[in-house]
Design a protein around this motif. Structure first.
Motif, short mmCIF file in Angstrom:
data_model
loop_
_atom_site.label_atom_id
_atom_site.label_comp_id
_atom_site.label_asym_id
_atom_site.label_seq_id
_atom_site.Cartn_x
_atom_site.Cartn_y
_atom_site.Cartn_z
N ASN A 147 49.71 79.91 -52.17
CA ASN A 147 49.30 78.52 -52.06
C ASN A 147 49.59 77.70 -53.32
N ARG A 187 48.88 76.16 -36.42
CA ARG A 187 47.97 77.30 -36.40
C ARG A 187 48.79 78.58 -36.33
N LYS A 222 44.91 81.29 -39.10
CA LYS A 222 45.35 80.77 -40.39
C LYS A 222 46.16 79.51 -40.13
N CYS A 223 46.63 78.88 -41.19
CA CYS A 223 47.45 77.68 -41.06
C CYS A 223 48.78 77.94 -41.76
N ILE A 225 47.79 79.65 -45.15
CA ILE A 225 46.49 79.34 -45.73
C ILE A 225 45.42 80.08 -44.94
N GLU A 226 44.61 80.84 -45.62
CA GLU A 226 43.49 81.55 -45.00
C GLU A 226 42.37 80.56 -44.72
N GLN A 227 41.46 80.92 -43.82
CA GLN A 227 40.34 80.04 -43.47
C GLN A 227 39.46 79.73 -44.67
N ASP A 237 40.32 79.42 -47.71
CA ASP A 237 41.01 78.62 -48.72
C ASP A 237 41.41 77.23 -48.25
N VAL A 238 41.04 76.86 -47.03
CA VAL A 238 41.51 75.60 -46.46
C VAL A 238 41.01 74.41 -47.27
N GLU A 239 39.74 74.38 -47.62
CA GLU A 239 39.18 73.24 -48.34
C GLU A 239 39.82 73.08 -49.71
N THR A 260 43.47 71.80 -49.20
CA THR A 260 43.58 70.41 -48.76
C THR A 260 43.25 69.43 -49.88
#
Length: 107
Positions: free
Chosen positions: A6, A32, A54-55, A70-72, A74-76, A79
């Motif tokens: 990331n 997704r 994941k994204c 991106i793992e769940q 680490d999303v915040e 972003t």
């Protein structure tokens, strides 16, 4: 396509934005991703049971392509870093000229 971490992705993305500033564009896609690298078999048995979604984020500028997953959890964090990068990189956009409306003639 190069799969990066990331933080590495954000650094490379800022380099792409700098190269595309004078001429060119950067195309971003997000979707997704469930972690599968092989298609599901036709008999219907799932390959991955109870996947954690994941994204997948991809960026392309001319012939250079980069991507990250991106793992769940680490999303915040991603972003907020991505939005800060966009705020600093997209400040040189040209303003669109609005067409002037003609005054209605008195009838």
């Amino acid at each position: 396509m190069v799969l990066l971490g990331n933080d590495e992705f954000l650094m490379e993305l800022s380099k792409l934005f700098q190269k595309a500033r004078s001429s060119g564009s950067v195309t971003m896609t997000m979707k997704r991703y469930d972690g599968r690298t092989k298609p599901e078999p036709r008999d219907g048995t799932p390959v991955v049971k109870n996947p954690e979604f994941k994204c997948l984020v991809r960026a392309q500028s001319r012939s250079k392509k980069i991507s990250t997953v991106i793992e769940q959890r680490d999303v915040e964090k991603f972003t907020t870093a991505y939005s800060n990068l966009l705020k600093t990189s997209v400040n040189g956009l040209k303003r669109l000229k609005k067409p002037k409306k003609k005054a209605m003639a008195a009838q």
